[in-house]
Enzyme design. Structure first.
Site, PDB file in Angstrom:
ATOM      1  N   LYS A 166    -123.260 -67.518  94.529  1.00 47.06           N
ATOM      2  CA  LYS A 166    -124.427 -67.620  95.396  1.00 47.06           C
ATOM      3  C   LYS A 166    -124.182 -66.860  96.677  1.00 47.06           C
ATOM      4  O   LYS A 166    -123.054 -66.755  97.143  1.00 47.06           O
ATOM      5  CB  LYS A 166    -124.651 -69.096  95.769  1.00 47.06           C
ATOM      6  CG  LYS A 166    -125.416 -69.870  94.753  1.00 47.06           C
ATOM      7  CD  LYS A 166    -126.018 -71.144  95.352  1.00 47.06           C
ATOM      8  CE  LYS A 166    -125.054 -71.950  96.207  1.00 47.06           C
ATOM      9  NZ  LYS A 166    -125.605 -73.229  96.651  1.00 47.06           N
ATOM     10  N   LYS A 189    -109.659 -79.855 102.852  1.00 46.36           N
ATOM     11  CA  LYS A 189    -109.245 -79.408 104.189  1.00 46.36           C
ATOM     12  C   LYS A 189    -107.742 -79.616 104.387  1.00 46.36           C
ATOM     13  O   LYS A 189    -107.067 -78.766 104.975  1.00 46.36           O
ATOM     14  CB  LYS A 189    -110.022 -80.164 105.271  1.00 46.36           C
ATOM     15  CG  LYS A 189    -111.473 -79.743 105.408  1.00 46.36           C
ATOM     16  CD  LYS A 189    -111.546 -78.434 106.145  1.00 46.36           C
ATOM     17  CE  LYS A 189    -112.927 -77.878 106.430  1.00 46.36           C
ATOM     18  NZ  LYS A 189    -114.005 -78.055 105.512  1.00 46.36           N
ATOM     19  N   LYS A 198    -121.287 -67.905 102.652  1.00 43.60           N
ATOM     20  CA  LYS A 198    -120.015 -67.603 103.281  1.00 43.60           C
ATOM     21  C   LYS A 198    -118.883 -67.320 102.296  1.00 43.60           C
ATOM     22  O   LYS A 198    -118.107 -66.396 102.488  1.00 43.60           O
ATOM     23  CB  LYS A 198    -119.602 -68.775 104.163  1.00 43.60           C
ATOM     24  CG  LYS A 198    -119.727 -68.465 105.626  1.00 43.60           C
ATOM     25  CD  LYS A 198    -119.182 -69.599 106.448  1.00 43.60           C
ATOM     26  CE  LYS A 198    -117.936 -69.182 107.192  1.00 43.60           C
ATOM     27  NZ  LYS A 198    -117.176 -70.309 107.685  1.00 43.60           N
TER      28      LYS A 198
END
Ligand code: TRP
Length: 332
Positions: free
Chosen positions: A196, A113, A199
């Protein structure tokens, strides 16, 4: 014998997709009969990314609706909003008092982050693991159904639990473990040929439970394929294997075998295969989408479910906080 306690949270960052449904959600539905389950929507964690008030509520509500549509039962499991459980925040404060800056700064998700968003390195991000530990330990949960990406957070949960127990010389908290119910989860691939569904691979590569039939058809017809096999009975390249994997989820065995046979004989036409896959996907998703619309249209019933979840969650949370306050030394 008392049942094991299961707890899991989800950040309300968007609609649920086929991968969520076939993975976590199916498992949650099975777990609600075996365990004492707490499933919550992490609408405190959401604040690290500063949603607007309307987004905060709508996103959380939408996840609740989709949980219910997928078969989670507010009577059998405890389904609630994190923000309806202020006890969590009190426990979060206690854990923060004994969480060290160094160990929080070393958490991989925090470092990611910081790298992605160097201008928004807030204390909430730093203390994400203490909040998550509070979520889990407020119910003294022992089993936490989460993916691999949460392993480090869970490790920290055990650290904070153990540290608290040691500090006060009391066995207040269990040391919770990651947990997958039953066998391996089915992996649902994205439509872009790699990775996968979810998002990170983008909306066009993901089938959401809220997708209308026309949207599903469009996404699947655009799914990545290739120009077709040129030699008989060869293994399939990844993007083709992925189409077959999706077909195994939503189509009949006969249908899968039919296209598999065409593939092996180099006679497959991916346009035809995708058309079939799209139709079967629509049949699979449409009842869920209808349930979502139906549940979402009854605000009163939803209110009652939210209140019930809150009531049930607070029984367990209040008992833990009572014990914790006593152990720490509050006598007022
Ligand atoms: N961190 C989890 C995620 O990003 C969400 C979460 C918050 C959670 N609190 C939790 C998961 C407690 C399990 C238990 O997916």
């Amino acid at each position: 014998m008392p049942k094991d306690i299961v707890c899991s949270g989800i950040r309300p960052t968007g609609n649920l997709h086929l991968g969520n449904y076939c993975g976590a959600l199916k498992n949650f539905v099975k777990m609600q009969d075996e365990y004492d389950c707490y499933f919550f929507i992490a609408d405190y964690h959401s604040l690290t990314t500063h949603p607007t008030p309307d987004n905060l509520y709508q996103n959380a509500r939408q996840i609740l609706i989709q949980y219910l549509a997928a078969g989670l039962d507010p009577e059998r499991a405890t389904i609630y909003f994190q923000s309806d459980l202020p006890e969590t925040i009190e426990l979060y404060l206690f854990f923060n008092m004994n969480a060290y800056l160094g160990e929080l700064e070393r958490v991989t998700s925090f470092k990611d982050k910081v790298r992605q968003n160097p201008n928004n390195v807030n204390a909430g991000l730093l203390t994400y693991p203490t909040l998550m530990a509070a979520d889990i330990l407020i119910h003294k949960a022992t089993k936490v159904p989460v993916g691999k990406d949460q392993e480090q957070h869970l490790e920290m949960t055990r650290t904070f639990a153990q540290r608290f127990n040691n500090m006060y010389g009391a066995e207040v908290f269990p040391l919770p473990q990651a947990f997958n119910f039953g066998t391996d989860l089915v992996k649902i691939p994205a439509l872009n040929g790699t990775g996968k569904m979810g998002k990170s691979e983008g909306e066009a590569s993901t089938i959401f439970l809220t997708d209308e039939p026309s949207v599903i058809r469009k996404k699947i017809m655009k799914a990545k394929s290739d120009s077709g096999p040129t030699m008989m009975n060869q293994p399939k390249p990844e993007e083709i294997e992925n189409l077959f994997a999706l077909m195994r989820v939503v189509s009949s065995k006969d249908t899968v075998d039919y296209f598999d046979d065409l593939y092996n004989r180099c006679q497959i036409r991916y346009g035809d295969m995708k058309k079939q896959l799209a139709e079967d996907m629509v049949v699979f998703i449409e009842p869920l989408r209808q349930r979502i619309l139906e549940i979402g249209s009854d605000d009163l019933a939803l209110r009652r479910i939210i209140d019930l979840g809150k009531e049930k969650a607070r029984v367990s949370a209040a008992a833990t906080i009572h014990e914790v306050r006593h152990v720490i030394g509050y006598r007022n």
